[in-house]
Scaffold this motif. Structure first.
Motif, PDB file in Angstrom:
ATOM      1  N   ASP A   1       5.458  51.154  28.301  1.00 17.05           N
ATOM      2  CA  ASP A   1       4.254  51.904  28.662  1.00 17.05           C
ATOM      3  C   ASP A   1       3.260  51.980  27.501  1.00 17.05           C
ATOM      4  N   LEU A   2       3.741  51.741  26.288  1.00 15.01           N
ATOM      5  CA  LEU A   2       2.857  51.760  25.126  1.00 15.01           C
ATOM      6  C   LEU A   2       2.019  50.494  25.016  1.00 15.01           C
ATOM      7  N   VAL A   3       2.415  49.438  25.735  1.00 16.89           N
ATOM      8  CA  VAL A   3       1.692  48.162  25.683  1.00 16.89           C
ATOM      9  C   VAL A   3       0.426  48.269  26.510  1.00 16.89           C
ATOM     10  N   ASP A   4      -0.650  47.722  25.986  1.00 13.84           N
ATOM     11  CA  ASP A   4      -1.914  47.716  26.721  1.00 13.84           C
ATOM     12  C   ASP A   4      -1.702  47.129  28.111  1.00 13.84           C
ATOM     13  N   VAL A   5      -2.361  47.700  29.098  1.00 10.01           N
ATOM     14  CA  VAL A   5      -2.131  47.313  30.482  1.00 10.01           C
ATOM     15  C   VAL A   5      -2.354  45.820  30.707  1.00 10.01           C
ATOM     16  N   LYS A   6      -3.255  45.196  29.949  1.00 13.22           N
ATOM     17  CA  LYS A   6      -3.526  43.775  30.177  1.00 13.22           C
ATOM     18  C   LYS A   6      -2.375  42.889  29.730  1.00 13.22           C
ATOM     19  N   HIS A   7      -1.492  43.430  28.877  1.00 16.17           N
ATOM     20  CA  HIS A   7      -0.339  42.658  28.399  1.00 16.17           C
ATOM     21  C   HIS A   7       0.991  43.241  28.852  1.00 16.17           C
ATOM     22  N   ARG A   8       0.959  44.328  29.587  1.00 21.74           N
ATOM     23  CA  ARG A   8       2.206  45.010  29.912  1.00 21.74           C
ATOM     24  C   ARG A   8       3.136  44.146  30.764  1.00 21.74           C
TER      25      ARG A   8
ATOM     26  N   GLN B   1       3.329  36.647  22.404  1.00 21.88           N
ATOM     27  CA  GLN B   1       3.716  37.689  21.445  1.00 21.88           C
ATOM     28  C   GLN B   1       4.172  38.947  22.178  1.00 21.88           C
ATOM     29  N   ALA B   2       3.501  39.290  23.271  1.00 22.26           N
ATOM     30  CA  ALA B   2       3.914  40.443  24.070  1.00 22.26           C
ATOM     31  C   ALA B   2       5.291  40.205  24.683  1.00 22.26           C
TER      32      ALA B   2
END
Length: 329
Positions: free
Chosen positions: A67-74, A44-45
């Motif tokens: 940069d708005l995506v959580d670091v674990k999914h960036r 999905q990311a």
């Protein structure tokens, strides 16, 4: 704001968000413990990154969005953005992919290569010669660009499971980095990675899925499984230890995939706890030691030969992980 052309390209080329769900893909049911939802968040990311890449008007804009995506999914979102930029560059003229990977995407380069492979799955082969940007000076380019072929294999297995997993088709060779004979092997590494998702990170199901393939393909499939297990997660240390036992003679291949996953996570600057657990379970190494092993075995020479430098790198890692030769700490 989305441009009309960007929206049209997105609709034609990208899977819709619901299309990447396990239920929609017809994958076997996963345990009702949240594993499926956590794994589904990864593609999905990628889809979100692709949509943003198609619609963004500038490098600054795509960087702000990612940069708005959580670091674990960036990193996965960067895969999608790289996929979009690769498609746009291949279908026209531009340096979007180059500028992205020389700029904000640099820490996510190893995942970005996978995004190039996703684009390849949607482009005719005649355009593949245009997909790889010139990144001279990077310690990973072009040797690690075989991860693009891995990404291509993952896409085939994830979206066309019957043909590439159940029927076990083998792709036609392609002279990636002047090594056409190695192309199907790198595709198998991506198929192995997809098996981790298709079977919901269930080691017993993944083991059975790998064994269903011809024996000559097992080593590369197990390598892909190891990369997915360490990078994406999905189960705990005991289950991963069982996975290592199931891999049997291919435990070193499983560990090699995990080592590459650790290197990619460290490069991106975020190592989740499940990667630490997987490193210990699949290689016997800490994250720091696994990353150091990857660097110690690196082959930087990009000249083509009978054995591609990428495979030489993988082989060196496997040899160090073989019982009696690896240095544990």
């Amino acid at each position: 704001m989305a441009t009309p052309l960007g929206s049209l390209r997105r609709l034609l080329l990208a899977p819709q968000l619901h299309e990447v769900s396990f239920a929609r893909r017809g994958f076997p049911p996963a345990p009702d413990d949240g594993t499926a939802a956590r794994l589904e968040a990864i593609p999905q990311a990628v889809v979100c990154g692709f949509e943003w890449g198609m619609e963004s008007r500038s490098l600054w804009e795509i960087e702000r969005r990612l940069d708005l995506v959580d670091v674990k999914h960036r990193g996965f979102a960067y895969e999608g953005a790289t996929m979009a930029f690769t498609v746009l560059d291949a279908m026209g003229r531009g340096r979007r992919t180059h500028d992205l990977l020389r700029g904000p995407g640099r820490p996510h380069l190893l995942l970005a290569y996978i995004g190039v492979g996703f684009a390849m799955a949607r482009l005719p082969r005649v355009l593949w010669k245009k997909v790889l940007p010139d990144l001279d000076g990077s310690p990973y380019h072009p040797v690690m660009s075989w991860l693009a072929v891995d990404g291509y294999g993952f896409d085939l297995a994830y979206f066309h499971t019957r043909r590439w997993v159940e029927e076990q088709r083998v792709p036609e060779p392609y002279p990636w980095l002047d090594a056409p004979a190695y192309f199907p092997r790198a595709v198998d590494q991506g198929i192995g990675r997809a098996l981790w998702f298709i079977h919901g990170a269930r080691p017993d199901r993944v083991d059975a899925a790998v064994r269903a393939f011809a024996a000559r393909r097992h080593a590369d499939l197990w390598s892909g499984v190891g990369l997915a297990a360490a990078f994406a997660g999905g189960c705990g240390g005991e289950a991963l230890a069982a996975l290592r036992r199931d891999a049997g003679q291919h435990a070193a291949e499983l560990g090699q995939g995990a080592v590459f996953a650790v290197r990619a996570r460290v490069l991106a600057g975020h190592v989740p706890s499940h990667t630490d657990v997987a490193a210990q379970a699949l290689t016997g190494l800490s994250v720091a030691a696994a990353a150091s092993l990857a660097d110690a075995c690196a082959v930087r020479d990009d000249r083509s030969g009978a054995v591609p430098p990428y495979e030489q790198w993988r082989q060196a890692v496997r040899e160090r992980l073989t019982p009696g030769t690896a240095v544990r700490r």
